[in-house]
Design a protein around this motif. Structure first.
Motif, PDB file in Angstrom:
ATOM      1  N   ARG A  72       3.492  14.852  -8.270  1.00  0.00           N
ATOM      2  CA  ARG A  72       3.471  14.550  -9.694  1.00  0.00           C
ATOM      3  C   ARG A  72       2.048  14.289 -10.127  1.00  0.00           C
ATOM      4  NH1 ARG A  72       6.835   9.473 -10.367  1.00  0.00           N
ATOM      5  NH2 ARG A  72       6.615   9.965 -12.562  1.00  0.00           N
ATOM      6  N   GLU A  73       1.803  14.322 -11.430  1.00  0.00           N
ATOM      7  CA  GLU A  73       0.479  14.016 -11.942  1.00  0.00           C
ATOM      8  C   GLU A  73       0.132  12.569 -11.608  1.00  0.00           C
ATOM      9  OE1 GLU A  73       0.379  14.836 -16.077  1.00  0.00           O
ATOM     10  OE2 GLU A  73       0.266  17.019 -15.802  1.00  0.00           O
TER      11      GLU A  73
ATOM     12  N   ASP B 195       0.860  -1.179   0.000  1.00  0.00           N
ATOM     13  CA  ASP B 195       0.000   0.000   0.000  1.00  0.00           C
ATOM     14  C   ASP B 195       0.899   1.233   0.000  1.00  0.00           C
ATOM     15  OD1 ASP B 195      -2.512   1.259   0.057  1.00  0.00           O
ATOM     16  OD2 ASP B 195      -2.456   1.478   2.227  1.00  0.00           O
ATOM     17  N   THR B 196       1.326   1.647  -1.190  1.00  0.00           N
ATOM     18  CA  THR B 196       2.352   2.682  -1.260  1.00  0.00           C
ATOM     19  C   THR B 196       2.503   3.195  -2.680  1.00  0.00           C
ATOM     20  OG1 THR B 196       4.663   3.169  -0.701  1.00  0.00           O
ATOM     21  CG2 THR B 196       4.222   1.052  -1.735  1.00  0.00           C
ATOM     22  N   ILE B 197       3.171   4.362  -2.809  1.00  0.00           N
ATOM     23  CA  ILE B 197       3.638   4.828  -4.117  1.00  0.00           C
ATOM     24  C   ILE B 197       5.168   4.909  -4.114  1.00  0.00           C
ATOM     25  CG2 ILE B 197       1.515   6.052  -4.721  1.00  0.00           C
ATOM     26  CD1 ILE B 197       2.891   8.652  -3.837  1.00  0.00           C
TER      27      ILE B 197
ATOM     28  N   GLY C 157       1.377   5.101 -13.784  1.00  0.00           N
ATOM     29  CA  GLY C 157       2.148   4.474 -14.849  1.00  0.00           C
ATOM     30  C   GLY C 157       3.477   3.935 -14.356  1.00  0.00           C
ATOM     31  N   GLU C 158       4.123   4.681 -13.482  1.00  0.00           N
ATOM     32  CA  GLU C 158       5.410   4.238 -12.944  1.00  0.00           C
ATOM     33  C   GLU C 158       5.247   2.993 -12.076  1.00  0.00           C
ATOM     34  OE1 GLU C 158       9.462   6.252 -11.122  1.00  0.00           O
ATOM     35  OE2 GLU C 158       7.533   7.229 -10.748  1.00  0.00           O
TER      36      GLU C 158
ATOM     37  N   ILE D   6      -2.857   8.588  -0.191  1.00  0.00           N
ATOM     38  CA  ILE D   6      -1.503   8.256  -0.633  1.00  0.00           C
ATOM     39  C   ILE D   6      -1.146   9.017  -1.900  1.00  0.00           C
ATOM     40  CG2 ILE D   6      -0.071   6.408  -1.592  1.00  0.00           C
ATOM     41  CD1 ILE D   6      -1.416   4.486   0.352  1.00  0.00           C
ATOM     42  N   LEU D   7      -2.045   9.023  -2.876  1.00  0.00           N
ATOM     43  CA  LEU D   7      -1.757   9.702  -4.138  1.00  0.00           C
ATOM     44  C   LEU D   7      -1.629  11.211  -3.941  1.00  0.00           C
ATOM     45  CD1 LEU D   7      -4.012   7.687  -6.601  1.00  0.00           C
ATOM     46  CD2 LEU D   7      -1.512   7.765  -6.560  1.00  0.00           C
ATOM     47  N   ALA D   8      -2.330  11.752  -2.949  1.00  0.00           N
ATOM     48  CA  ALA D   8      -2.257  13.191  -2.697  1.00  0.00           C
ATOM     49  C   ALA D   8      -0.901  13.622  -2.159  1.00  0.00           C
ATOM     50  CB  ALA D   8      -3.363  13.605  -1.723  1.00  0.00           C
TER      51      ALA D   8
END
Length: 224
Positions: free
Chosen positions: A37-38, A6-8, A44-45, A31-33
């Protein structure tokens, strides 16, 4: 039981992928906030960094908005899983999307009734929030166990993806219940493969015994 992260954190994702133990990755709006970056670039990464599914959550609470966002997310990759809150119109959205071939993950689950409805709606995954339930009512593992029994009893295809895991003990308790998967923050995942003094002491004993014998120490088979 499978492990999702559960991470970016791309480095952590790549390491887990290289270890051969990573089944997928989950994200959420919080998490995305945190990314500078977009969102499209981040997702995608993550897809490039690992071979499994990637879950991202809709932010609309209205049916039409959920469906539109879910379809756009699903169009990114066949490995996308769309997280839908298990409340209100969320169940209808899950049902529609699953019939369209879009995998859904019922999220923000605090009670067995939510998971039961998600299973009836055909969700691919359902995520009870283990630690948050534990803090709220103290019966997280009763919820997880009763939910797993329900799925087993009726043969639902929905798989439990236990979320909000904060300790290794919570991870192990989910494993003992027999859930299909857990999603872990990076720090808990790292604790799973961390060493300890007992482990290190055993390794030092092996090394000392090996080095004490010239025939083993100099064996060509074991040269680096």
């Amino acid at each position: 039981m499978k492990i999702w992260l559960d991470t970016i954190d791309i480095d952590a994702i790549r390491k887990a992928q290289a270890m051969g133990v990573l089944a997928g990755v989950t994200t959420n709006p919080s998490i995305l906030a945190t990314a500078n970056r977009e969102v499209e670039a981040v997702l995608g990464e993550i897809l490039d960094a690992q071979a499994g599914p990637l879950a991202a959550q809709v932010v609309s609470r209205e049916l039409d908005g959920m469906l539109a966002q879910a379809r756009r997310l699903a169009a990114i990759s066949p490995r996308m899983v769309v997280k839908i809150p298990a409340v209100g119109e969320g169940y209808r959205a899950m049902s529609i999307l699953e019939r369209e071939g879009i995998a859904t993950l019922a999220t923000t689950i605090f009670e067995t009734r939510q998971l039961a409805l998600a299973a009836l709606a055909g969700a691919s995954y359902a995520a009870p929030y283990v630690n948050r339930i534990e803090l709220s009512t103290g019966n997280a593992f009763e919820v997880v166990e009763s939910s797993q029994r329900l799925l087993d009893a009726y043969g639902y295809r929905t798989a439990i993806l236990a979320a909000a895991i904060k300790t290794v003990d919570q991870f192990l308790r989910c494993a003992r219940i027999g859930v299909a998967a857990v999603t872990l923050p990076v720090n808990v995942f790292q604790q799973l493969y961390a060493s300890s003094e007992d482990i290190e002491q055993s390794l030092r004993k092996f090394d000392a015994a090996w080095q004490s014998n010239g025939l083993t120490r100099d064996a060509a088979l074991f040269q680096e």
